[in-house]
Design a protein around this motif. Structure first.
Motif, PDB file in Angstrom:
ATOM      1  N   TYR A 136     141.358  39.237 -81.354  1.00 15.71           N
ATOM      2  CA  TYR A 136     142.563  38.493 -81.665  1.00 15.71           C
ATOM      3  C   TYR A 136     143.773  39.093 -80.961  1.00 15.71           C
ATOM      4  N   LYS A 168     149.554  37.593 -81.533  1.00 12.72           N
ATOM      5  CA  LYS A 168     150.124  36.395 -82.143  1.00 12.72           C
ATOM      6  C   LYS A 168     149.167  35.774 -83.155  1.00 12.72           C
ATOM      7  N   LEU A 169     147.883  35.687 -82.810  1.00 11.77           N
ATOM      8  CA  LEU A 169     146.902  35.126 -83.732  1.00 11.77           C
ATOM      9  C   LEU A 169     146.640  36.088 -84.886  1.00 11.77           C
ATOM     10  N   ALA A 217     149.453  35.597 -87.276  1.00  8.90           N
ATOM     11  CA  ALA A 217     149.362  34.330 -87.996  1.00  8.90           C
ATOM     12  C   ALA A 217     148.309  34.363 -89.090  1.00  8.90           C
ATOM     13  N   SER A 231     147.594  25.359 -84.776  1.00  3.93           N
ATOM     14  CA  SER A 231     148.063  25.893 -83.497  1.00  3.93           C
ATOM     15  C   SER A 231     149.585  26.003 -83.476  1.00  3.93           C
ATOM     16  N   VAL A 259     150.416  29.072 -85.484  1.00  5.91           N
ATOM     17  CA  VAL A 259     150.177  30.302 -84.722  1.00  5.91           C
ATOM     18  C   VAL A 259     151.285  30.499 -83.688  1.00  5.91           C
TER      19      VAL A 259
END
Length: 213
Positions: free
Chosen positions: A3, A6-7, A10, A197, A200
């Motif tokens: 990951y 950013k992910l 999130a 999305s 995220v």
């Protein structure tokens, strides 16, 4: 699957600023160093994300100083060297405890106390007014399973990455037409993919909200 920050942010509820701050070693060491790569490109594992969610929940009720102190006790005094996601850590605001089946070790003051309720770090929660989704089901039609594409968010019941479905919709394909590209993916699932999305991407804003580390 690993990951990107950013992910990881999130899915965990941590801010990008917190991820950066927690990677750095304080007097008691780093809160969490990514186990995939702690140098650019920085990459987190699924276990890292679980541990980050736990840290975010702890941070809601206690200071970062106490968290670092508790982790130092866990690692140095108790000799616990497993990944942070292996431990159930809870707080009552005053101290932080390593929860075990019938008791908990006080990592700040020493001694044992009984903990009656543990926080489910996989369940959804709120952080600074933002709803952090359930880790294993970030949207109704999306799932995250370590055994499926290494934990990449996918359309429920498939191995189809949510990012690929979202990309098609963003390119102008109507959600109802996604089935032409991916049989079995409903319009509702496609909308969930886009919604997730967008969520995220909100963690990659150039000017994120300032929150306590």
């Amino acid at each position: 699957m690993s990951y990107e920050p950013k992910l990881a942010a999130a899915l965990s509820g941590a801010t990008m600023r917190q991820l950066s701050h927690w990677r750095r070693a304080g007097k008691s060491g780093a809160v969490l160093v990514p186990e995939v790569s702690d140098r650019r490109p920085i990459l987190y594992s699924f276990r890292d994300v679980v541990a980050l969610r736990a840290c975010v929940r702890l941070r809601q009720e206690t200071s970062l100083q106490k968290i670092r102190r508790a982790l130092n006790t866990l690692r140095e005094d108790l000799g616990e060297r497993e990944h942070l996601s292996s431990y159930a850590l809870v707080t009552d605001g005053g101290s932080i405890y390593l929860a075990e089946p019938d008791q908990a070790v006080d990592l700040i003051r020493g001694g044992n106390v009984v903990i009656h309720q543990l926080v489910d770090v996989l369940a959804p929660f709120y952080q600074d007014g933002r709803r952090i989704p359930a880790l294993l089901s970030p949207r109704e039609h999306l799932t995250v399973e370590p055994a499926v594409r290494g934990g990449e968010p996918v359309i429920h019941g498939t191995r189809i990455p949510a990012t690929e479905v979202a990309a098609l919709v963003r390119d102008g394909i109507q959600p109802e037409r996604i089935v032409d590209f991916y049989p079995g993916v409903s319009a509702e699932a496609a909308r969930d993919a886009v919604d997730f999305s967008d969520y995220v991407d909100s963690y990659g804003d150039s000017a994120p909200r300032q929150v306590a580390a």
